[in-house]
Design an enzyme around this catalytic site. Structure first.
Site, PDB file in Angstrom:
ATOM      1  CB  ALA A  61      -0.915   0.005   1.215  1.00  0.00           C
ATOM      2  CD  GLU A 109      -3.741  -7.927   1.823  1.00  0.00           C
ATOM      3  OE1 GLU A 109      -4.596  -8.153   2.705  1.00  0.00           O
ATOM      4  OE2 GLU A 109      -3.267  -6.799   1.611  1.00  0.00           O
ATOM      5  CD  GLU A 129      -0.155  -6.403   5.284  1.00  0.00           C
ATOM      6  OE1 GLU A 129      -0.592  -6.323   4.123  1.00  0.00           O
ATOM      7  OE2 GLU A 129       0.465  -7.427   5.707  1.00  0.00           O
TER       8      GLU A 129
END
Length: 255
Positions: A61, A109, A129
């Protein structure tokens, strides 16, 4: 655009294009959803390749963008994030991820949303994460556990460690490891082979497996039975059986 679509010979390549690391910001997530819906609609797209380019698939991200978001903002955004990845996972056609370099966090993912994963020998995968005080939020806790089993998934999620391509293959996180220069070529070849197959039967097979994994065996068998019987109403079934009887197996040409 941060994500582009190219279609050739029945194969749609969804290409991440946000250098240098293909960080998955909000605009990229939304574009992924749009293109997943587009390849689902377009009949000429019969199989899909997810590709990040020669250097990196997606390193995760956009952390700077996320850092600026508070709880209220993420309550709203997290559903859209998951919806984008779910749209890719639910493309009713064969999907292969071609993985080079990093496939971390959201990149891992996204790879999990494919039906098949071909990794470069220099690829590194992981769900880091936890190192940010977070957990995967785009399906990682769910799809990873279903793919490799809960114990192996917890090891990767709890530690946030990266795994090289050979370990990813051993874990079942990827399905094939090839030289980096061959990743896209082999992924496209896999997709092109299936693009020439019976589209409705492939859709039935994918939906039967995916839906069956989410339910009990009896319901799964009912899903399979419904699709199996329904395919007897298709031209592809007639073509396949006629070719088998007249020419032998594996020679049918499906329209």
């Amino acid at each position: 655009m941060t994500v582009n679509l190219e279609v050739a010979d029945g194969v749609g390549t969804i290409r991440l294009d946000r250098p240098p690391m293909n960080a998955l910001d909000i605009a990229t997530q939304d574009r992924l959803r749009e293109l997943a819906e587009e390849v689902t609609r377009r009949d000429e797209v019969r199989a899909v390749v997810l590709w990040g380019g020669e250097k990196v698939f997606a390193a995760g991200a956009d952390i700077k963008e996320m850092q600026a978001m508070d709880h209220a903002a993420m309550v709203v955004r997290s559903k859209a994030l998951q919806d984008a990845f779910t749209a890719v996972a639910r493309i009713p056609k064969p999907v292969v991820a071609a993985l080079t370099g990093y496939a971390l966090g959201g990149g891992c993912e996204l790879a999990l949303c494919a039906d098949f994963r071909i990794a470069a020998d220099n690829a590194k995968l992981g769900q880091p994460e936890i190192l940010l005080g977070l957990i995967p939020g785009a399906g990682g806790t769910q799809r990873l556990a279903r793919l490799v089993g809960p114990s192996k998934a917890k090891d990767l999620i709890f530690t946030g460690r990266q795994v090289k391509a050979d370990e990813a293959l051993t874990l079942g996180l990827v399905d094939r490891v090839v030289p980096a220069a061959e990743v896209y070529e082999q992924a496209h070849a896999w997709a092109a082979r299936l693009a020439a197959g019976p589209a409705l039967a492939l859709r039935a097979a994918k939906e039967s497996v995916d839906a069956g994994l989410e339910t009990d065996i009896d319901t799964g068998l009912a899903i399979e039975r419904t699709w199996f019987a329904g395919l007897f109403a298709t031209e592809d079934r007639e073509t396949g059986m006629r070719s088998f009887v007249e020419e032998g197996p594996g020679k049918a040409k499906f329209r």
